[in-house]
Scaffold this motif. Structure first.
Motif, PDB file in Angstrom:
ATOM      1  N   GLN A 195       0.848  -1.186   0.000  1.00 20.94           N
ATOM      2  CA  GLN A 195       0.000   0.000   0.000  1.00 20.94           C
ATOM      3  C   GLN A 195       0.886   1.240   0.000  1.00 20.94           C
ATOM      4  O   GLN A 195       1.809   1.368   0.812  1.00 20.94           O
ATOM      5  CB  GLN A 195      -0.916   0.017   1.222  1.00 20.94           C
ATOM      6  CG  GLN A 195      -1.938  -1.103   1.237  1.00 20.94           C
ATOM      7  CD  GLN A 195      -2.997  -0.926   0.165  1.00 20.94           C
ATOM      8  OE1 GLN A 195      -3.603   0.125   0.046  1.00 20.94           O
ATOM      9  NE2 GLN A 195      -3.223  -1.957  -0.612  1.00 20.94           N
ATOM     10  N   VAL A 196       0.608   2.161  -0.921  1.00 19.79           N
ATOM     11  CA  VAL A 196       1.304   3.439  -0.995  1.00 19.79           C
ATOM     12  C   VAL A 196       0.367   4.498  -0.425  1.00 19.79           C
ATOM     13  O   VAL A 196      -0.689   4.790  -1.003  1.00 19.79           O
ATOM     14  CB  VAL A 196       1.689   3.787  -2.450  1.00 19.79           C
ATOM     15  CG1 VAL A 196       2.430   5.112  -2.495  1.00 19.79           C
ATOM     16  CG2 VAL A 196       2.540   2.672  -3.057  1.00 19.79           C
ATOM     17  N   PHE A 197       0.728   5.035   0.737  1.00 26.99           N
ATOM     18  CA  PHE A 197      -0.119   6.007   1.418  1.00 26.99           C
ATOM     19  C   PHE A 197       0.352   7.420   1.065  1.00 26.99           C
ATOM     20  O   PHE A 197       1.523   7.762   1.261  1.00 26.99           O
ATOM     21  CB  PHE A 197      -0.081   5.790   2.927  1.00 26.99           C
ATOM     22  CG  PHE A 197      -0.668   4.477   3.353  1.00 26.99           C
ATOM     23  CD1 PHE A 197      -2.033   4.310   3.452  1.00 26.99           C
ATOM     24  CD2 PHE A 197       0.150   3.396   3.635  1.00 26.99           C
ATOM     25  CE1 PHE A 197      -2.581   3.098   3.843  1.00 26.99           C
ATOM     26  CE2 PHE A 197      -0.384   2.183   4.016  1.00 26.99           C
ATOM     27  CZ  PHE A 197      -1.754   2.029   4.117  1.00 26.99           C
ATOM     28  N   LEU A 198      -0.567   8.211   0.558  1.00 24.68           N
ATOM     29  CA  LEU A 198      -0.273   9.569   0.112  1.00 24.68           C
ATOM     30  C   LEU A 198      -0.817  10.587   1.103  1.00 24.68           C
ATOM     31  O   LEU A 198      -1.672  10.269   1.941  1.00 24.68           O
ATOM     32  CB  LEU A 198      -0.898   9.803  -1.268  1.00 24.68           C
ATOM     33  CG  LEU A 198      -0.581   8.763  -2.348  1.00 24.68           C
ATOM     34  CD1 LEU A 198      -1.339   9.065  -3.623  1.00 24.68           C
ATOM     35  CD2 LEU A 198       0.914   8.713  -2.614  1.00 24.68           C
ATOM     36  N   SER A 199      -0.313  11.803   1.013  1.00 21.85           N
ATOM     37  CA  SER A 199      -0.783  12.860   1.919  1.00 21.85           C
ATOM     38  C   SER A 199      -0.615  14.218   1.250  1.00 21.85           C
ATOM     39  O   SER A 199       0.332  14.440   0.485  1.00 21.85           O
ATOM     40  CB  SER A 199      -0.003  12.827   3.233  1.00 21.85           C
ATOM     41  OG  SER A 199      -0.387  13.902   4.077  1.00 21.85           O
ATOM     42  N   ARG A 200      -1.557  15.101   1.533  1.00 17.86           N
ATOM     43  CA  ARG A 200      -1.431  16.504   1.139  1.00 17.86           C
ATOM     44  C   ARG A 200      -1.446  17.419   2.370  1.00 17.86           C
ATOM     45  O   ARG A 200      -1.364  18.630   2.229  1.00 17.86           O
ATOM     46  CB  ARG A 200      -2.560  16.893   0.173  1.00 17.86           C
ATOM     47  CG  ARG A 200      -2.359  16.338  -1.216  1.00 17.86           C
ATOM     48  CD  ARG A 200      -3.495  16.717  -2.158  1.00 17.86           C
ATOM     49  NE  ARG A 200      -3.733  18.142  -2.248  1.00 17.86           N
ATOM     50  CZ  ARG A 200      -3.022  18.984  -3.010  1.00 17.86           C
ATOM     51  NH1 ARG A 200      -2.014  18.510  -3.740  1.00 17.86           N
ATOM     52  NH2 ARG A 200      -3.309  20.266  -3.054  1.00 17.86           N
ATOM     53  N   THR A 201      -1.570  16.832   3.564  1.00 16.83           N
ATOM     54  CA  THR A 201      -1.604  17.617   4.792  1.00 16.83           C
ATOM     55  C   THR A 201      -0.316  17.499   5.601  1.00 16.83           C
ATOM     56  O   THR A 201      -0.148  18.225   6.580  1.00 16.83           O
ATOM     57  CB  THR A 201      -2.774  17.165   5.690  1.00 16.83           C
ATOM     58  OG1 THR A 201      -2.589  15.780   6.036  1.00 16.83           O
ATOM     59  CG2 THR A 201      -4.102  17.337   4.970  1.00 16.83           C
ATOM     60  N   ALA A 202       0.590  16.618   5.222  1.00 17.72           N
ATOM     61  CA  ALA A 202       1.821  16.414   5.979  1.00 17.72           C
ATOM     62  C   ALA A 202       2.702  17.662   5.913  1.00 17.72           C
ATOM     63  O   ALA A 202       2.827  18.282   4.851  1.00 17.72           O
ATOM     64  CB  ALA A 202       2.585  15.205   5.438  1.00 17.72           C
ATOM     65  N   PRO A 203       3.327  18.068   7.022  1.00 16.41           N
ATOM     66  CA  PRO A 203       4.259  19.209   6.970  1.00 16.41           C
ATOM     67  C   PRO A 203       5.384  18.981   5.967  1.00 16.41           C
ATOM     68  O   PRO A 203       5.873  19.930   5.353  1.00 16.41           O
ATOM     69  CB  PRO A 203       4.788  19.288   8.413  1.00 16.41           C
ATOM     70  CG  PRO A 203       3.732  18.624   9.255  1.00 16.41           C
ATOM     71  CD  PRO A 203       3.156  17.550   8.398  1.00 16.41           C
ATOM     72  N   GLU A 204       5.792  17.702   5.805  1.00 14.71           N
ATOM     73  CA  GLU A 204       6.875  17.407   4.861  1.00 14.71           C
ATOM     74  C   GLU A 204       6.486  17.747   3.424  1.00 14.71           C
ATOM     75  O   GLU A 204       7.359  18.009   2.588  1.00 14.71           O
ATOM     76  CB  GLU A 204       7.265  15.929   4.961  1.00 14.71           C
ATOM     77  CG  GLU A 204       7.834  15.506   6.293  1.00 14.71           C
ATOM     78  CD  GLU A 204       6.773  15.154   7.323  1.00 14.71           C
ATOM     79  OE1 GLU A 204       7.128  14.767   8.440  1.00 14.71           O
ATOM     80  OE2 GLU A 204       5.570  15.270   6.988  1.00 14.71           O
TER      81      GLU A 204
END
Length: 574
Positions: free
Chosen positions: A224-233
């Motif tokens: 599973q590839v977990f994506l994010s648009r809210t991460a500080p990184e």
């Protein structure tokens, strides 16, 4: 369905087509076919048979072979797939290399007549007729191939993305499942969970999207590839793309705090004195920061210069509010900020947003108060200390206020301070100073005697009373908590005595220490506990000496097994 010469090449063609479609090694598909045909053959010849299938990589011809392995007599379990050396000898002598029957030893063909006798581990291969696959067997073979292909595809996807965690990737939205977006990221799919999406951000199928690869994990249903648009990184990576100085390492992003979709703070530092880190991140007419803002759906970004001094850094982090005074408690990782009365709402921000982001950015718990509130607190502390000196030293209010105004906070300070400091107070002469110190010492002696009597009354043992470093008030506090012997004291952890902080669900929680009110530090608590353990013979003094000298392999007080120490202490008390 029999595998005839008419469809032998179709096996290879099918394997290559599947491999191209799934972008995996064709050899893996051929191996899956061999495995599926072998399972189908076992259903024809018997499940106990060791049937193996080999597909020629050039001609596509499938060879079915029955294998029997030589084992010791006591290890013989399956007569259809194993036999002993005595049982194998007739086959061993008759076999000739090149025929449909042959022997393998260590994976290589052998000529039995030249070797002599069979040995455990030797394999006798006997070619059997190809099977005619029925409908059920063919369906089973198909399922085996599909399963192996899926596993190979998952392994390929994991290997491709496992090293890309922490980077930005562009993808296309495919569908939405229970609020989570499934994103096509090229040779696989990623999951953008609802919690990792910026609020009020909507996507439709086939929309392009840019995300941060937060994690890549193997799971039961595949990688599973977990994506994010809210991460500080994600914000830090976007700035790295937009600001060449960050990419080149001239400017470093030290910390990022976000309230996704609303506001963010980012701390930067420049390692080149000629480059302004804030100006470089803002860009000409704000072009660089605006590119990041547009990607984050209008999220407002405060770019702050990082500073090694915590107080200075915090003042910068609380901008645009003005700060009057900063008081830092390094042990508790807390900070008190005093702001003008009219700046309080600005410092806190809407729904506490400004102070919350500043706290995340600095890693400190921040308490904000106005100048009026701080003044009230100082007055309350002044009055409390004045009352203390009036009652304990039997002096009038004016004299008590003089002592507090000069910075005295306790009887100990008055009793044992250098007399010259008291003589430096206006209106104090030698007789006054001597009398005040005598009264303070008498009060302390009375308090000590009372505390020691209370500790003895609660069962405090003489060995702990005589322990160096523990005052009568400390002994009383320990006795109230049930610590009444040297063994009890030796089983304590340092944080139980000095207190500390624990991380619980991302928040710092205070652990109250028994001796914390007496300003016992963590290092002092460690030293006292270790001394008690040495006195009881639980710890080798040489290890303590080696530890203090920094010798490799020395015992660390924090690494001692408290359970084992407690058990030893229980044994000795028993």
């Amino acid at each position: 369905m029999a595998i005839t010469s008419a469809n032998q090449l179709e096996l290879l063609q099918t394997a290559e087509a599947v491999a191209r479609e799934k972008m995996i090694d064709p050899g893996l598909v051929v191996e899956a076919m061999e495995d599926s045909l072998a399972r189908a053959a076992k259903s024809r010849y018997g499940a106990d048979m060791d049937i193996r299938v080999t597909i020629d990589r050039k001609t596509g011809r499938a060879a079915f072979t029955r294998v029997r392995t030589v084992v010791d007599a006591e290890e013989l379990e399956n007569h259809h797939a194993q036999f002993t050396a005595d049982q194998a000898r007739p086959y061993f002598v008759a076999a000739k290399p090149g025929r449909d029957e042959f022997w393998l030893r260590g994976g290589a063909r052998i000529a039995p007549a030249e070797v002599g006798t069979p040995e455990p581990g030797d394999e006798f291969h006997e070619v059997v007729p190809p099977v005619d696959l029925g409908r059920i067997a063919a369906q089973s073979a198909k399922q085996v191939i599909l399963q192996r292909v899926r596993e190979a595809e998952r392994d390929r996807q994991y290997e491709e993305f496992k090293d890309r965690a922490g980077s930005i990737i562009n993808g296309v939205v495919r569908r939405e499942e229970y609020g989570n977006l499934i994103v096509d990221i090229g040779r696989g799919e990623g999951v953008l969970r609802r919690s990792d999406r910026i609020p009020r951000e909507n996507y439709r199928p086939n929309d392009r999207i840019r995300c941060f690869i937060r994690d890549v994990r193997r799971e039961q249903r595949g990688p599973q590839v977990f994506l994010s648009r809210t991460a500080p990184e994600f914000m830090a990576a976007l700035f790295k793309m937009e600001v060449p100085e960050i990419y080149d390492g001239i400017i470093e992003i030290k910390a990022v705090a976000r309230d996704p979709g609303s506001r963010a703070k980012i701390a930067v530092i420049s390692y080149d004195g000629s480059i302004d880190p804030v100006g470089a991140c803002v860009g000409m007419r704000g072009s660089r920061v605006q590119a990041v803002v547009n990607e984050l759906q209008g999220e407002k970004i405060d770019i702050i210069p990082w500073n090694e001094d915590q107080a200075t850094f915090l003042v910068n982090a609380l901008q645009p509010a003005e700060v009057s005074k900063v008081v830092i408690d390094e042990d508790a990782q807390r900070i008190e900020v005093v702001v003008p009365d009219e700046q309080l709402s600005l410092a806190i921000g809407r729904r506490g947003q400004n102070v919350r982001l500043a706290s995340q950015l600095t890693g400190l718990d921040i308490d904000i108060m106005t100048e009026a509130e701080e003044s009230e607190r100082r007055q309350a502390e002044f009055a409390e200390r004045t009352r203390l000196f009036m009652e304990e030293l039997d002096v009038d209010e004016f004299l008590a206020q003089l002592l507090v105004a000069e910075g005295f906070t306790s009887l100990e300070e008055v009793a044992y301070v250098d007399p010259d400091e008291l003589l430096g107070i206006d209106g104090f002469d030698a007789d006054t100073a001597e009398e005040l110190q005598a009264r303070a010492r008498d009060k302390l002696e009375e308090a000590n005697a009372r505390a020691l009597a209370n500790a003895r009354g609660m069962g405090m043992q003489d060995a702990l009373i005589a322990f160096d470093g523990l005052s009568p008030q400390m002994l009383e506090a320990l006795a109230k908590d049930g610590i009444k012997s040297l063994e009890d004291f030796a089983t304590c952890a340092d944080w139980e005595l000095a207190g500390g902080w624990t991380e619980v669900n991302g928040k710092r929680v205070k652990d109250e220490g028994l001796l914390e009110p007496f300003d016992v530090s963590l290092e002092e608590a460690q030293s006292m506990v270790m001394t008690a353990r040495v006195m009881l013979g639980w710890v080798d003094p040489a290890e303590v000496a080696a530890q203090e000298a920094g010798t490799d392999g020395a015992a660390d007080a924090d690494d001692l097994d408290d359970d084992a120490v407690a058990e030893t202490g229980a044994d000795e008390r028993g």
